[in-house]
Scaffold this motif. Sequence first.
Motif, PDB file in Angstrom:
ATOM      1  N   ASN A 124       0.841  -1.202   0.000  1.00 33.46           N
ATOM      2  CA  ASN A 124       0.000   0.000   0.000  1.00 33.46           C
ATOM      3  C   ASN A 124       0.879   1.256   0.000  1.00 33.46           C
ATOM      4  OD1 ASN A 124      -2.732  -1.159   0.143  1.00 33.46           O
ATOM      5  ND2 ASN A 124      -2.049  -1.973   2.102  1.00 33.46           N
ATOM      6  N   PRO A 125       1.619   1.480  -1.083  1.00 32.76           N
ATOM      7  CA  PRO A 125       2.604   2.569  -1.086  1.00 32.76           C
ATOM      8  C   PRO A 125       2.005   3.970  -0.968  1.00 32.76           C
ATOM      9  CG  PRO A 125       2.346   1.682  -3.293  1.00 32.76           C
ATOM     10  CD  PRO A 125       1.584   0.780  -2.366  1.00 32.76           C
ATOM     11  N   TYR A 126       0.825   4.184  -1.533  1.00 33.45           N
ATOM     12  CA  TYR A 126       0.216   5.518  -1.455  1.00 33.45           C
ATOM     13  C   TYR A 126      -0.189   5.851  -0.017  1.00 33.45           C
ATOM     14  CZ  TYR A 126       0.214   5.303  -6.499  1.00 33.45           C
ATOM     15  OH  TYR A 126       0.613   5.195  -7.810  1.00 33.45           O
ATOM     16  N   PHE A 127      -0.609   4.846   0.716  1.00 32.71           N
ATOM     17  CA  PHE A 127      -0.937   5.031   2.133  1.00 32.71           C
ATOM     18  C   PHE A 127       0.263   5.598   2.875  1.00 32.71           C
ATOM     19  CE2 PHE A 127      -0.510   3.319   6.426  1.00 32.71           C
ATOM     20  CZ  PHE A 127      -1.677   3.766   7.034  1.00 32.71           C
ATOM     21  N   TRP A 128       1.410   4.931   2.732  1.00 29.74           N
ATOM     22  CA  TRP A 128       2.611   5.341   3.467  1.00 29.74           C
ATOM     23  C   TRP A 128       3.135   6.683   2.977  1.00 29.74           C
ATOM     24  CZ3 TRP A 128       3.034   2.839   7.771  1.00 29.74           C
ATOM     25  CH2 TRP A 128       2.566   1.527   7.851  1.00 29.74           C
ATOM     26  N   LEU A 129       3.104   6.905   1.667  1.00 28.27           N
ATOM     27  CA  LEU A 129       3.594   8.160   1.105  1.00 28.27           C
ATOM     28  C   LEU A 129       2.786   9.351   1.626  1.00 28.27           C
ATOM     29  CD1 LEU A 129       5.472   9.601  -0.939  1.00 28.27           C
ATOM     30  CD2 LEU A 129       3.655   9.274  -2.634  1.00 28.27           C
ATOM     31  N   ILE A 130       1.470   9.249   1.556  1.00 23.87           N
ATOM     32  CA  ILE A 130       0.597  10.334   2.034  1.00 23.87           C
ATOM     33  C   ILE A 130       0.765  10.524   3.539  1.00 23.87           C
ATOM     34  CG2 ILE A 130      -1.829  10.963   2.440  1.00 23.87           C
ATOM     35  CD1 ILE A 130      -0.988  11.532  -0.394  1.00 23.87           C
ATOM     36  N   ALA A 131       0.774   9.421   4.287  1.00 22.74           N
ATOM     37  CA  ALA A 131       0.880   9.513   5.746  1.00 22.74           C
ATOM     38  C   ALA A 131       2.183  10.198   6.164  1.00 22.74           C
ATOM     39  CB  ALA A 131       0.783   8.125   6.378  1.00 22.74           C
ATOM     40  N   ILE A 132       3.289   9.785   5.581  1.00 22.95           N
ATOM     41  CA  ILE A 132       4.588  10.358   5.957  1.00 22.95           C
ATOM     42  C   ILE A 132       4.693  11.811   5.504  1.00 22.95           C
ATOM     43  CG2 ILE A 132       7.074  10.209   5.535  1.00 22.95           C
ATOM     44  CD1 ILE A 132       6.627   7.090   5.449  1.00 22.95           C
ATOM     45  N   ALA A 133       4.285  12.089   4.268  1.00 24.24           N
ATOM     46  CA  ALA A 133       4.394  13.451   3.740  1.00 24.24           C
ATOM     47  C   ALA A 133       3.560  14.435   4.559  1.00 24.24           C
ATOM     48  CB  ALA A 133       3.960  13.485   2.276  1.00 24.24           C
ATOM     49  N   PHE A 134       2.305  14.085   4.834  1.00 20.37           N
ATOM     50  CA  PHE A 134       1.447  15.023   5.563  1.00 20.37           C
ATOM     51  C   PHE A 134       1.796  15.097   7.045  1.00 20.37           C
ATOM     52  CE2 PHE A 134      -0.780  15.641   1.737  1.00 20.37           C
ATOM     53  CZ  PHE A 134      -1.468  16.837   1.888  1.00 20.37           C
ATOM     54  N   LEU A 135       2.338  14.033   7.597  1.00 21.62           N
ATOM     55  CA  LEU A 135       2.822  14.104   8.979  1.00 21.62           C
ATOM     56  C   LEU A 135       3.982  15.095   9.069  1.00 21.62           C
ATOM     57  CD1 LEU A 135       2.822  13.151  11.923  1.00 21.62           C
ATOM     58  CD2 LEU A 135       4.362  11.306  11.213  1.00 21.62           C
ATOM     59  N   ILE A 136       4.887  15.036   8.116  1.00 24.11           N
ATOM     60  CA  ILE A 136       6.019  15.971   8.106  1.00 24.11           C
ATOM     61  C   ILE A 136       5.533  17.399   7.911  1.00 24.11           C
ATOM     62  CG2 ILE A 136       8.055  16.694   6.786  1.00 24.11           C
ATOM     63  CD1 ILE A 136       8.571  13.644   6.318  1.00 24.11           C
ATOM     64  N   ILE A 137       4.644  17.618   6.952  1.00 23.14           N
ATOM     65  CA  ILE A 137       4.103  18.959   6.718  1.00 23.14           C
ATOM     66  C   ILE A 137       3.414  19.483   7.974  1.00 23.14           C
ATOM     67  CG2 ILE A 137       2.375  20.288   5.424  1.00 23.14           C
ATOM     68  CD1 ILE A 137       3.001  18.364   3.032  1.00 23.14           C
ATOM     69  N   ASP A 138       2.618  18.640   8.620  1.00 23.37           N
ATOM     70  CA  ASP A 138       1.913  19.036   9.842  1.00 23.37           C
ATOM     71  C   ASP A 138       2.888  19.449  10.942  1.00 23.37           C
ATOM     72  OD1 ASP A 138      -0.449  19.128  11.713  1.00 23.37           O
ATOM     73  OD2 ASP A 138       0.677  17.483  12.634  1.00 23.37           O
ATOM     74  N   GLN A 139       3.875  18.612  11.201  1.00 26.07           N
ATOM     75  CA  GLN A 139       4.800  18.890  12.295  1.00 26.07           C
ATOM     76  C   GLN A 139       5.691  20.098  12.000  1.00 26.07           C
ATOM     77  OE1 GLN A 139       4.916  17.136  15.511  1.00 26.07           O
ATOM     78  NE2 GLN A 139       2.888  16.930  14.588  1.00 26.07           N
ATOM     79  N   VAL A 140       6.119  20.259  10.761  1.00 28.22           N
ATOM     80  CA  VAL A 140       6.950  21.411  10.402  1.00 28.22           C
ATOM     81  C   VAL A 140       6.152  22.707  10.534  1.00 28.22           C
ATOM     82  CG1 VAL A 140       8.143  22.557   8.473  1.00 28.22           C
ATOM     83  CG2 VAL A 140       8.584  20.148   8.961  1.00 28.22           C
ATOM     84  N   THR A 141       4.913  22.722  10.051  1.00 26.57           N
ATOM     85  CA  THR A 141       4.112  23.954  10.145  1.00 26.57           C
ATOM     86  C   THR A 141       3.817  24.308  11.596  1.00 26.57           C
ATOM     87  OG1 THR A 141       2.060  22.702   9.772  1.00 26.57           O
ATOM     88  CG2 THR A 141       3.072  23.766   7.844  1.00 26.57           C
ATOM     89  N   LYS A 142       3.544  23.323  12.427  1.00 29.82           N
ATOM     90  CA  LYS A 142       3.311  23.596  13.854  1.00 29.82           C
ATOM     91  C   LYS A 142       4.570  24.126  14.519  1.00 29.82           C
ATOM     92  CE  LYS A 142      -0.288  20.082  14.448  1.00 29.82           C
ATOM     93  NZ  LYS A 142      -0.530  18.723  14.969  1.00 29.82           N
ATOM     94  N   TYR A 143       5.706  23.553  14.172  1.00 32.99           N
ATOM     95  CA  TYR A 143       6.976  24.026  14.731  1.00 32.99           C
ATOM     96  C   TYR A 143       7.218  25.480  14.333  1.00 32.99           C
ATOM     97  CZ  TYR A 143      11.963  24.656  15.425  1.00 32.99           C
ATOM     98  OH  TYR A 143      13.175  25.163  15.806  1.00 32.99           O
ATOM     99  N   LEU A 144       7.007  25.801  13.067  1.00 35.40           N
ATOM    100  CA  LEU A 144       7.221  27.168  12.596  1.00 35.40           C
ATOM    101  C   LEU A 144       6.308  28.156  13.317  1.00 35.40           C
ATOM    102  CD1 LEU A 144       7.646  26.515   8.763  1.00 35.40           C
ATOM    103  CD2 LEU A 144       9.437  27.114  10.422  1.00 35.40           C
ATOM    104  N   VAL A 145       5.070  27.771  13.535  1.00 36.92           N
ATOM    105  CA  VAL A 145       4.143  28.648  14.252  1.00 36.92           C
ATOM    106  C   VAL A 145       4.637  28.900  15.670  1.00 36.92           C
ATOM    107  CG1 VAL A 145       1.818  28.762  15.270  1.00 36.92           C
ATOM    108  CG2 VAL A 145       2.101  28.146  12.872  1.00 36.92           C
ATOM    109  N   THR A 146       5.058  27.845  16.361  1.00 31.83           N
ATOM    110  CA  THR A 146       5.519  28.024  17.745  1.00 31.83           C
ATOM    111  C   THR A 146       6.809  28.822  17.820  1.00 31.83           C
ATOM    112  OG1 THR A 146       6.673  25.886  17.774  1.00 31.83           O
ATOM    113  CG2 THR A 146       4.375  25.925  18.557  1.00 31.83           C
ATOM    114  N   GLN A 147       7.599  28.817  16.748  1.00 32.61           N
ATOM    115  CA  GLN A 147       8.837  29.597  16.738  1.00 32.61           C
ATOM    116  C   GLN A 147       8.603  31.056  16.348  1.00 32.61           C
ATOM    117  OE1 GLN A 147      11.795  28.224  17.932  1.00 32.61           O
ATOM    118  NE2 GLN A 147      10.207  26.742  18.444  1.00 32.61           N
TER     119      GLN A 147
END
Length: 154
Positions: A4-27
Amino acid sequence: MKKNPYFWLIAIAFLIIDQVTKYLVTQDFTEVGDTFPLWENVFHLTYVKNTGAAFSFFSGGVVWLRWLSLIVSLGLMAFAWFGSRLPKIEQIGYGFILAGAFGNGIDRFLFGYVVDFLDFRLINFPVFNVADVAINLGIICLLLTSFGFTHKSR
């Protein structure tokens, strides 16, 4: 992961985007409630600490929500790993939901709250984040499959 490669690709990509954007906001924002208008009175970036679920539902429920996020995340990973190959749209849908549940779950476990920052003021909508968007995109994908909009993977 090949199953299920699309599952993992979407999950990892959006998890990274989510965490990076939250980090930037807190900084970039020093105080909760700080806001930056991208389009005055329509769409702002506003730093909010959310102790509830998506869009501040169940406010103060961080204790049980952190465990729910963990159970959903582990369940989806097991489903994709041990289950059969899913159609692409379902892989994408479940991947979005995993990214959202895991992204907000990380916040709940580490901080005791979720960082929200997307503030759509035109309709006075609750402040939300990329994880909330991912969960909703996942639900839309799964609704499409339930109405027969599927594309079988090869």
